[in-house]
Every structure is written in structure tokens, then in C-alpha cells.
Design an enzyme around this catalytic site. Sequence first.
Site, mmCIF file in Angstrom:
data_model
loop_
_atom_site.group_PDB
_atom_site.id
_atom_site.type_symbol
_atom_site.label_atom_id
_atom_site.label_comp_id
_atom_site.label_asym_id
_atom_site.label_seq_id
_atom_site.Cartn_x
_atom_site.Cartn_y
_atom_site.Cartn_z
ATOM 1 N N HIS A 17 39.475 67.652 33.300
ATOM 2 C CA HIS A 17 38.808 68.477 32.282
ATOM 3 C C HIS A 17 37.318 68.173 32.171
ATOM 4 O O HIS A 17 36.584 68.920 31.521
ATOM 5 C CB HIS A 17 39.508 68.347 30.922
ATOM 6 C CG HIS A 17 39.193 67.103 30.158
ATOM 7 N ND1 HIS A 17 40.066 66.037 30.078
ATOM 8 C CD2 HIS A 17 38.107 66.756 29.416
ATOM 9 C CE1 HIS A 17 39.529 65.097 29.309
ATOM 10 N NE2 HIS A 17 38.351 65.502 28.913
ATOM 11 N N ASP A 25 45.781 66.634 34.374
ATOM 12 C CA ASP A 25 44.378 66.355 34.057
ATOM 13 C C ASP A 25 43.889 65.156 34.871
ATOM 14 O O ASP A 25 43.658 64.066 34.358
ATOM 15 C CB ASP A 25 44.246 66.081 32.555
ATOM 16 C CG ASP A 25 42.789 65.960 32.111
ATOM 17 O OD1 ASP A 25 41.897 66.340 32.899
ATOM 18 O OD2 ASP A 25 42.562 65.499 30.973
ATOM 19 N N SER A 51 36.548 60.279 28.159
ATOM 20 C CA SER A 51 37.604 60.872 28.974
ATOM 21 C C SER A 51 37.483 60.429 30.423
ATOM 22 O O SER A 51 36.381 60.238 30.943
ATOM 23 C CB SER A 51 37.526 62.402 28.908
ATOM 24 O OG SER A 51 37.770 62.860 27.600
#
Length: 760
Positions: free
Chosen positions: A514, A570, A689
Site C-alpha cells: 500500500h 499487502d 507501514s
Amino acid sequence: MAPLLALFYLLQLGPGLAALFCNQNVNITGGNFTLSHGWAPGSLLIYSCPLGRYPSPAWRKCQSNGQWLTPRSSSHHTLRSSRMVKAVCKPVRCLAPSSFENGIYFPRLVSYPVGSNVSFECEQDFTLRGSPVRYCRPNGLWDGETAVCDNGASHCPNPGISVGTARTGLNFDLGDKVRYRCSSSNMVLTGSAERECQSNGVWSGSEPICRQPYSYDFPEDVASALDTSLTNLLGATNPTQNLLTKSLGRKIIIQRSGHLNLYLLLDASQSVTEKDFDIFKKSAELMVERIFSFEVNVSVAIITFASQPKTIMSILSERSQDVTEVITSLDSASYKDHENATGTNTYEVLIRVYSMMQSQMDRLGMETSAWKEIRHTIILLTDGKSNMGDSPKKAVTRIRELLSIEQNRDDYLDIYAIGVGKLDVDWKELNELGSKKDGERHAFILQDAKALQQIFEHMLDVSKLTDTICGVGNMSANASDQERTPWQVTFKPKSKETCQGSLISDQWVLTAAHCFHDIQMEDHHLWRVNVGDPTSQHGKEFLVEDVIIAPGFNVHAKRKQGISEFYADDIALLKLSRKVKMSTHARPICLPCTVGANMALRRSPGSTCKDHETELLSQQKVPAHFVALNGNRLNINLRTGPEWTRCIQAVSQNKNIFPSLTNVSEVVTDQFLCSGMEEEDDNPCKGESGGAVFLGRRYRFFQVGLVSWGLFDPCHGSSNKNLRKKPPRGVLPRDFHISLFRLQPWLRQHLDGVLDFLPL
């Protein structure tokens, strides 16, 4: 003093005799003292002074007649004092150079106070080797290296004249010898008194150093010296790799099929307190855990000794190769095993080592490579000199003969003699026992047992390892955040938020898919990946050669079902434009289900990916970590099994994000690990992330997931990423991390040939 201990001393004197306790008027001006057994006969009084000063005398011993035994000023003898000499703390001073060839030094003093400098300059046509300026340290030793002025005209370099020594011998060609002595009888020579110029252009033995009797080594000096020999022995895996560099000196290369025997010898004689013996044990345990964290075959022997040795673990036992068994045996070693033995018999403990070696040679065969290729390292921890039995030097001679230690086999034996405390440590004896190798030291004296523990906490600095051994962070107290997690990288795809990733080889980074949502992938050649510490000289920017995103990732895949964001698959890979040079600031983390991780876990070659998952994630609550944007390592608890089911239920209760969700599995698939149930769990911020979710096993680190998404951003609305907010009342924070065990097929498809994978 405890009543039972006092009774013990009374009984030792026999019926009808009374114990004569020693005079308590033994204070030291400017310092303190400790007593091993109160004021009773046999008790040892040890003086201590502030840094930069030393006690004179260093100690006293209470005798059965109630008189104190006090040492001479010489470091080798003791006498019964007819009167009490007042104890004082004297200033430490460093020795002056007795001679400096082909140059000058200044200022010229008889001796130098702590904090002063001495500078060296060479005459014309001579080049300075070593330190041009040296600083007198509080332990009575100069920092830096011996300064030498050399013109390079001989077969061997000028060996120099270290501070406090005098040298005979002016020729430095093949076969020439030089001899050293201390310029004062009060000094102690460590290292080699005689050195010979060898065919390889290197002097035999080790550099001689003359020391004041009160001098001692700092823990960082000892840790550095041990690193020189041990770090590369444990980390080197390529037998054809040229590892000889000027900064590191000798390297021992041990193949993954090779073997190391480590012998830990712990003094438990009367002069060692039970508290210090426990520190000896703790230090040995740290040593064992560090060594077993590397990818070599190790057998450990543990022997405690006083008047006689006691074998706690033998290298002949299969258990000696199991870290858990070794540490369990260490824990069982008892100070009381030697409570009735007052002597220190170093000869017998070394002969016990010799007997183990002899038995192993008989078992394997004297001429077999299985025997000849074993490396042997002996670490002797003692607080005094040998006072009974034969000369320990004779035992060392027998060991060297058994192992055929000659010039071409010198790397097969290392003996480290570490004296702890300044009670009655014999520099001469330690020096005789320690190995003599160019550019190395093997004999040390530490101020106390706590300093010993610091050594083993800080030793084996991985910055010296040049291969891609995975999952090793520097855990020493003075290491930076990046050194503790050297796999951590950051990058910023165009105008997007910063993302993180983990180095998994010398050219590949693992991160979240992402991070690349809604950006032009053809612009990837403009991105920069920061490897190492971006705030220091150790950080470097790398271009991106290729980006591989899991094809199943589509954040809008379930928008029609009322799920605005969906994070299955992801995961992404970045290939850097060039290889990363391994260092303490840049090193890959171990990925489970690979051969590298299997070796780090010390599992059998037949292990499977399922075995790794069972070992790393078998508990329903697994302590793990991720790295914050500021580099701090933060803590989480991963939930598995029934606890995982409980953990994910918070998603359906969050109506702000998922107003119409009825089935949690529509959002949280089995690809995700879950954390955030514990109040003490940290929550990742936006911008973190793609970073590794990892856990540690015996000083090695393994990535089991990567940060993907969560229900609460603790950094939202704050410009200071160092401040993390707690969730408001009623908000259940949960964080979800892609499990690397669930995406094995994709990882294997793209990393085949980069990493060696185990069967599923």
C-alpha cells in the site's frame, strides 16, 4: 558477620582456643574497603579508591593470630607487617617512554598525570606508525597505539619500543630477534619478551607492554581484544574469502562444517566471594548465549576450581552442543562445591582441559581432519594467582604439544587469562598463560567482577563481520538505534507518506504494497531508499532498480461491499540498484523458512517452514517488536490461536471505519497477525507501514510479519512523531501485520536464488 560463620572459625581453631578478631582501625584515606568474612581470621579486606587513584596497600588478610597480613609494594610477594601501614589513595600516573627511535616526543616528564598528553614526531625520511598523540587514562595506561618511526627498509617493520620498555636488537630482517625488559623492577612485562622476524614479514608473539602493578584494563579494552579473535571466528563462513585487513589483524576462518571447543574455567577459591562467583557464572552465560547465536558448531566445557577442579560440563558430552543444556549446567554450578578448599590450583584445572582434549583426540583419531580442524579457546576467569599444585605454564605446554601448536597452527588455540580484582592477581602468571599473537592481547586484569560482566555484555561487535549473516543487531549499551536494528530502512515514494521496510539480503527490501497505492510505478527510478542511519555518516541513499507488488493487492477490492479499504496481499519487494556493504548499521534480518534462519535458530538441516512457525509463533501471546520513525524499538504482543480470534473482534465494533461490517473475516483474513490487546502494546503510526514485525531468539532476530494497517493512529494530528497518544475512551486499538508464513509462495517465487528456502 553471621553467627554461624563466626562459629565456623572458632571450630577451625580447635577446642579451648578463642578466635582473635583483627583490629578494625583499617580505614583508608580518600577511599573505602570491603570485607569478605567480617573481622574473623581468613577474611580479606580489599581497598578501593576513586577513578584516577589507587590504594596503597591494595588489600590485607586477617590471620589467626589477629594480625593483618599486608602486601609488599612489589606485586609478587606478601609479608607479615610488624606495624600497621596507613592505607591511602595515591594518584595514578602513566609511564614515560624510556626511548623513542628516529624521532622526538614532548613534553618529557619522569611520569605523566592522568589527563595529560604526549606527542610524537619523526625525523625526516621516517614515517610515523601508531598514535601521534596519546592520552594518559585513569587506569594508568596510555590510549592509542605505540608510536614508531620507520623507514620501511627491513624485512619486518620496526617493532618499536612501547612505553616503559627497553629493547635490545637493532636489525629487523628475516631471523633477527629483539628482546625486551621493563625499565624499572617495579613494573610488570606483559606480552612477549622476545620476538623474531618471520618469513611473512610479521614479528612472532605479541607486543610487550610494561605496566605499573596497580594498573588495570577497562572493560571496553578487553571486549575489543576478545572481539579481534572471536568475532571473525564466529562470523566468517567463506573459507576462500580474504579476511586479512590491517584494522583487524589475524582472522580465524571456520567453515560451517568446522568446530569450536570453548572451555570456560571459573575460579571458586576462598578469595572469590559467592557474589563474585555468581557474576563469573552470569558472564559465562552471556558468553555462551552470544557464541551460540552465531552459525558455527560449538561445544562448551565448564569447569569450576579451587584446590581441585570440578567438571560441570564436558566437551565429550553431546549436551555440550545444546545451548539450553549448557546454560542449565552453568546455573547448577555451586560456589559451595568448593567451600572447604582454600587454594587456587590453576595447574589442575588446565590439566583437566588437557585430559578432555586427549579423550576427544582418542575418540576421533589423531590424524583425522575431524580432530585437526577443531579450534580451541580457553577462557580463564580468576581473582588471584595459583598458590598450589604445579606451575600452570607446564599444563599450557602440554596442551600446545597435544594440539601441535606451531607457527602454521597457531590459530587453533587461544588462551585468554583474565584476572579480576587487584587482591593478588599475578601479572607474570597471567602473561605466561595467555596466548602471544601479533596485534592481539590475551592477558588482562579488571578492577572487579562487575567489569567482567560488562565485557561479555558488550563483546562480539558485529560491525566487523563482512558477510551477510542475518538477524544480528548490536545489543551493547552504547549502540545506536540503527545498530540495534540494522535491517531497518526508510523510503518515500514521490509525494506519499514515508514508508519503512526491512533489508532481507544485500540488495532486496521487503515492505508493504500500500506504500505504492495511487502512484506512477514508472517513476520508481526517482525514489531513494535510506539504508543505515540517515542522520549520520553511516546512512546511504540507494536507487531502486525494480519494484514487485503482490498481484492480489487492491485496496479498493471490496468497496462495493461497503469496505472502503482492504489490505490482503499487502506486500512488496524493492530491488536496490547496487548491493549494500554489510556493517553494524546495515545488515539483513532473518526471514523464517530460510536456511539462514534455520542456522540462526540452530535447528537441524531437515527442518521445515512449519517447524519455524511452531517455534516462533506457538504461544497464543508472542512478544514482538517494530521500529518507530525515530528509530526506537517498540513493543507489541502478537496474538495467535483462540487469542487471535478475540483480538480481531474489535474490528466489527469500530463503526466509524466499518459501519456496516457483519463478518470480521471479510476484512481480517488469516494473512494477518493481530496486536494491540494489551494496554502496554505500542501502536504503529502512519508512516511506519512496511516495517518489520520481528522477535528475538538468543541474540538473533527474525521477521515474522510487516506492519500493514490499524484502527488507531497514535500520531494523528501531531507534528512530533516522538509523542504517541493513547486511544480515547471507548476506542479499541488494534494493529494488523502481514504474516510472512502465509505469503510463502509469493516470497519463494520472487526470491528464489536470493534466499535458500526450506520445504514448506
